[in-house]
Design a protein around this motif. Structure first.
Motif, short mmCIF file in Angstrom:
data_model
loop_
_atom_site.label_atom_id
_atom_site.label_comp_id
_atom_site.label_asym_id
_atom_site.label_seq_id
_atom_site.Cartn_x
_atom_site.Cartn_y
_atom_site.Cartn_z
N TYR A 244 54.21 11.72 13.84
CA TYR A 244 54.05 12.55 15.04
C TYR A 244 53.65 13.98 14.66
N CYS A 245 54.26 14.51 13.59
CA CYS A 245 54.00 15.89 13.19
C CYS A 245 52.75 16.05 12.33
N HIS B 40 58.78 21.31 18.68
CA HIS B 40 58.41 19.91 18.49
C HIS B 40 57.12 19.59 19.26
N GLY B 41 56.05 19.36 18.51
CA GLY B 41 54.78 19.01 19.16
C GLY B 41 53.87 20.18 19.41
N GLU C 177 51.12 23.05 18.75
CA GLU C 177 49.91 22.95 17.93
C GLU C 177 49.28 24.32 17.69
N LYS D 286 49.79 20.37 13.96
CA LYS D 286 51.08 20.45 14.62
C LYS D 286 52.10 21.22 13.79
N ASN E 78 63.29 20.23 22.95
CA ASN E 78 62.28 19.34 23.54
C ASN E 78 62.50 17.90 23.12
N LEU F 67 58.10 12.19 24.19
CA LEU F 67 57.97 13.62 23.91
C LEU F 67 56.64 14.19 24.37
N THR F 68 55.55 13.50 24.13
CA THR F 68 54.24 14.01 24.55
C THR F 68 54.20 14.21 26.07
N ASN G 2 56.47 17.21 26.98
CA ASN G 2 55.82 18.48 26.64
C ASN G 2 54.71 18.82 27.64
N VAL H 199 54.48 24.44 23.59
CA VAL H 199 55.20 23.36 24.28
C VAL H 199 56.38 23.89 25.09
#
Length: 396
Positions: free
Chosen positions: A51-52, A183-184, A186, A197, A214, A273-274, A277, A309
């Motif tokens: 994810y990161c 978290h998330g 960019e 990220k 988050n 999470l996406t 966010n 985010v």
């Protein structure tokens, strides 16, 4: 007061919406007896690293563990100095101290509230001298080698990483991103020519999974992401009493493991999470529209290189305490992040910092106010918040 309270954060509703999936994690642990380590933790590490955009992830017991272990694993040694910002939570500086290093600060960019790369440059050029042997800066006042910098991605927005990484390369500094609120998030790196990220740029990064984040656990939790297999391996030893395998201790370590139930819960929530966010970003855009014409209020600044985010939505206003009380009187909960910059905390009196050392951080601390922000925040709630703010500032 008849209006229903608008909470500062809502960490109940999202969990109720996926209650069965979350309860299933507990049932699995109950029936298998796998509470520490195991596949849930290992699979979460793989998924969160992906994810990161990082190669490796080591799950740990808290965000503070993540910061401390990342610094130690990356080679920051006792007696050295690590530089961060005063406008952050205490854990950032605590982790430096607990790694055995000395804490020093540079000021923030007044618009983003994150590390001012120019202030870091001035610090390295004016307060330090470069050691001819190691090539690293040495603080002129203390004689301590400056070995690391910890930029904090505050409120969900990343620090301006390109110039920080350029300085780190020039001065041979280790960079540990404090991504505990990001978290998330960019950042568009011109050096790399792409969006990156939080957790994928520095030598290592630390995340917190405190429930209100988050991505939050049902208690404490954290993780270190890194592109270094050696750093990841060392963090995994540090979290487990220095063991490379059971009862074989290569180094002294800590008890800093993430338990399997928390890992399983985080795996479930990571899938959302996406979406969460994106809802925060929509809410932030709505606040921006509602508040942009109120001259007495400064709304968050988001540079073109940032995709924030919005862990927090922080405004600035001269009469912060008066506005906060007015919002409370109108059943609107708020937060302060953070009312006392770290260099003025009693814990750092011994370090000799004083008022006006970091004026941008001090000014922000006097004026910041965090408004309600969470994925389920409605437009009508935001309208109430904006109307209450407009009502108050019209009086002053």
């Amino acid at each position: 007061m008849t209006d229903k309270m608008i909470p500062f954060a809502d960490i109940v509703t999202p969990h109720l919406n996926m209650e069965e999936d979350l309860v299933a994690v507990f049932r699995s642990a109950l029936r298998t007896g796998k509470f520490i380590g195991g596949s849930e933790v290992e699979e979460f590490e793989v998924e969160f690293a992906q994810y990161c955009g990082a190669k490796y992830c080591a799950a740990v017991g808290s965000g503070t563990d993540a910061l401390r272990f990342a610094l130690i694993a990356a080679g920051v040694r006792p007696g050295e100095t690590a530089v961060t910002v005063p406008n952050t939570f205490m854990a950032t500086a605590e982790a430096i101290s607990q790694a055995g290093a000395a804490v020093d600060f540079v000021d923030i960019d007044e618009r983003t509230y994150n590390m001012d790369a120019e202030a870091l440059k001035v610090y390295l050029e004016s307060k330090c001298a470069v050691d001819n042997v190691s090539g690293r800066p040495v603080n002129k006042a203390t004689g301590s080698v400056v070995s690391a910098v910890i930029p904090v991605h505050l409120y969900g927005q990343m620090a301006d990483m390109d110039p920080i990484m350029e300085l780190a390369q020039k001065y041979r500094l280790t960079v540990v991103e404090d991504a505990c609120q990001a978290h998330g998030a960019e950042y568009f790196s011109k050096r790399e020519g792409r969006w990156m990220k939080a957790g994928s740029i520095g030598h290592a990064a630390a995340f917190s999974f405190y429930p209100a984040k988050n991505l939050g656990a049902f208690g404490e939790g954290g993780a270190v992401t890194t592109g270094s297999q050696d750093i990841a391996r060392r963090v995994k030893m540090l979290r487990d009493h220095g063991q490379s395998r059971k009862y074989y201790h290569e180094i002294e370590g800590y008890n800093g493991r993430l338990d399997a139930i928390q890992a399983g819960i985080l795996r479930i929530k990571l899938r959302r999470l996406t979406e969460w966010n994106a809802l925060r970003q929509e809410a932030a855009a709505s606040y921006g529209q509602l508040l942009r014409d109120i001259n007495a209020v400064s709304i968050p600044y988001e540079p073109e290189w940032s995709r924030c985010v919005h862990h927090l939505y922080v405004i600035r206003v001269k009469d912060r305490e008066g506005l906060r009380q007015h919002l409370s009187d109108n059943s609107i909960d708020t937060g302060l992040h953070y009312p006392v910059p770290l260099h003025l905390q009693d814990a750092y009196v011994h370090s000799g910092f004083k008022k006006n050392d970091f004026p941008m951080s001090e000014k922000a601390a006097e004026e910041i106010l965090s408004l309600p922000m969470y994925p389920g925040l409605t437009m009508s709630q935001q309208q109430r918040v904006a109307d209450a703010i407009r009502q108050y500032v019209s009086r002053i």
